[in-house]
Enzyme design. Structure first.
Site, PDB file in Angstrom:
ATOM      1  CG  ASP A   1      -5.728  -7.602   3.979  1.00 11.42           C
ATOM      2  OD1 ASP A   1      -5.292  -6.742   3.177  1.00 11.42           O
ATOM      3  OD2 ASP A   1      -6.024  -7.335   5.147  1.00 11.42           O
TER       4      ASP A   1
ATOM      5  CG  ASP B   1      -3.643  -3.557  -2.379  1.00 11.51           C
ATOM      6  OD1 ASP B   1      -3.485  -4.771  -2.143  1.00 11.51           O
ATOM      7  OD2 ASP B   1      -4.701  -2.950  -2.170  1.00 11.51           O
TER       8      ASP B   1
END
Length: 441
Positions: A118, A323
């Protein structure tokens, strides 16, 4: 431009880490990830599914990854973390929603666990015994009593204060409390533990005294295969920050087509990108946050579309996160609508919205001309290749951008395919270089 081939930028490789010393004495290690849907090494992999089935799953996860996430305030400093009603820190992205998994080992003797990666979180945590409220997982919970290297952290030590607002004390021990955009959360004790990776040479690489969360209450998760989360964000307790001195605070990766081979994450001086085609853009560092870039505009052929949304105007700093865990590129509805209009003009077709994915798609033939798309970041113009912008599916050829709805704008991994991308946490810059990642060894 020819119709894009069946390409999908998803990495699937088993974690391996190699720590080495270079001429400057800076260590480095390479991390290979397991793609959640496409890797046969993933417990989620279903051999009965088609490539298209897996594409659909990844696309739906990209869209839901920011659903329900509160937009930031006008203050960059407060973005992307917010305090929830319980006072703990809430990251912008949903906890279980990323594309990549990682095998790590913790403790002595080492216990192998599967965790999500993450980039929107800076705390690494796993489910631990005793567990007051744990989600069901197939593997037994990690038991600190069975590890000789486990050591609780006192709440008045400097490392505990690195938790910021998610820190509290319980019986003089350091306690963390972190929440995610989907309202899931993990609460437990922060402790020092040995983190171990398997080396490509067969020799294990150990990171002693690694600050890790031992989660005793983990709510809102529904994932029987994952044992927790490894934080790769910009905060003080992320994996990158904790080993920063050994890797000169640098890492890079090069994402390849899942059908071609594996992708490598490089850390340390060997992660540096050189050459005439290298461009860079600054990122904003926020505690427990993603890497936020400044997108000024997107061009469809020669038509330049300025960044805009309900809250922000052209070029506001830190308006989009890069991301690698999200498949699609998600943009504000106002900007996305303008891009769709220009793509329709360029293809001379209205296209259609896929009922399976919600993407804008076209029934293409040899005469269909798809436009070139360029992302204009502050100081860096990134001209996407065919497979970055459009994806071939049984529905047709589909645009790899989508509306972010009320969530944050994200620069996803399809747009990053075949670019060597370096993060320099000292200079706070992200570097890009067009590269055939299948040849990047």
């Amino acid at each position: 431009m020819t119709t894009p081939s069946r390409r999908f930028s998803l990495v699937f490789i088993l974690l391996s880490v190699l720590v080495h010393a270079d001429a400057n004495g800076n260590g480095g290690f390479s991390v290979h990830l397991i793609h959640r849907d496409f890797s046969p090494n993933s417990p989620y992999y279903n051999s009965l599914e088609t490539h298209h089935d897996r594409v659909q799953t990844a696309i739906r996860r990209s869209i839901s990854r920011t659903n329900g996430v509160s937009k930031r305030s006008s203050s960059v400093a407060s973005f992307p973390t917010n305090a929830n009603q319980n006072g703990n820190i809430t990251t912008t992205l949903n906890a279980i929603g990323g594309d990549y998994l990682m095998n790590i080992s913790i403790g002595t003797p080492p216990r192998q666990l599967l965790v999500y990666t993450d980039t929107g979180s800076s705390i690494t945590w796993v489910q631990c015994k005793p567990c007051q409220d744990c989600y069901e997982q197939n593997e037994p919970l990690f038991d600190p009593k069975e590890s000789s290297s486990y050591k609780n952290i006192h709440c008045l030590t400097p490392v505990c204060f690195k938790l910021g607002e998610s820190m509290s004390c319980e019986n003089k021990l350091c306690k963390y409390d972190i929440g995610y955009g989907d309202k899931s959360s993990s609460t437990g004790h922060l402790a020092f533990e040995t983190l171990t990776f398997d080396s490509t040479s067969g020799r294990p690489v150990k990171i002693p005294q690694f600050a890790i969360g031992c989660g005793h209450s983990n709510e809102g998760f529904k994932d029987v295969y994952s044992n927790g989360m490894i934080g790769l964000g910009t905060g003080k307790l992320s994996l990158i920050s904790q080993v920063g001195a050994k890797i000169d605070s640098k890492f890079s990766y090069c994402l390849v087509d899942a059908d071609i081979g594996s992708s490598k994450f490089n850390f340390g001086s060997h992660a540096e990108i050189t050459g005439k085609d290298v461009v860079s853009t600054p990122f904003i560092t926020v505690e427990d946050g993603l890497y936020y870039l400044t997108l000024q505009a997107v061009s469809v052929n020669d038509k330049r579309i300025p960044f805009k949304s309900k809250e922000e105007t052209d070029g506001q700093e830190g308006n989009i996160a890069i991301d690698s865990g999200t498949t699609l590129t998600l943009l504000p509805e106002e900007m996305y609508s303008d891009i769709v209009s220009e793509v329709k003009k360029a293809t001379n077709s209205e296209g259609f919205i896929s009922s399976e994915t919600g993407l804008l798609c076209f029934k293409a033939d040899k005469n269909t001309k798809f436009p070139s798309i360029t992302f204009h970041f502050m100081g860096a113009d990134i001209k996407l290749q065919d497979g970055n912008s459009f994806l071939s599916t049984p529905d047709g050829v589909c645009l790899t951008c989508h509306s972010a709805s009320d969530g944050d704008a994200l620069y996803g991994n399809l747009a990053q395919m075949d670019f060597l991308i370096e993060y320099d946490l000292k200079d706070k810059k992200v570097f890009f270089k067009p590269t055939d990642c299948s040849k990047n060894k």
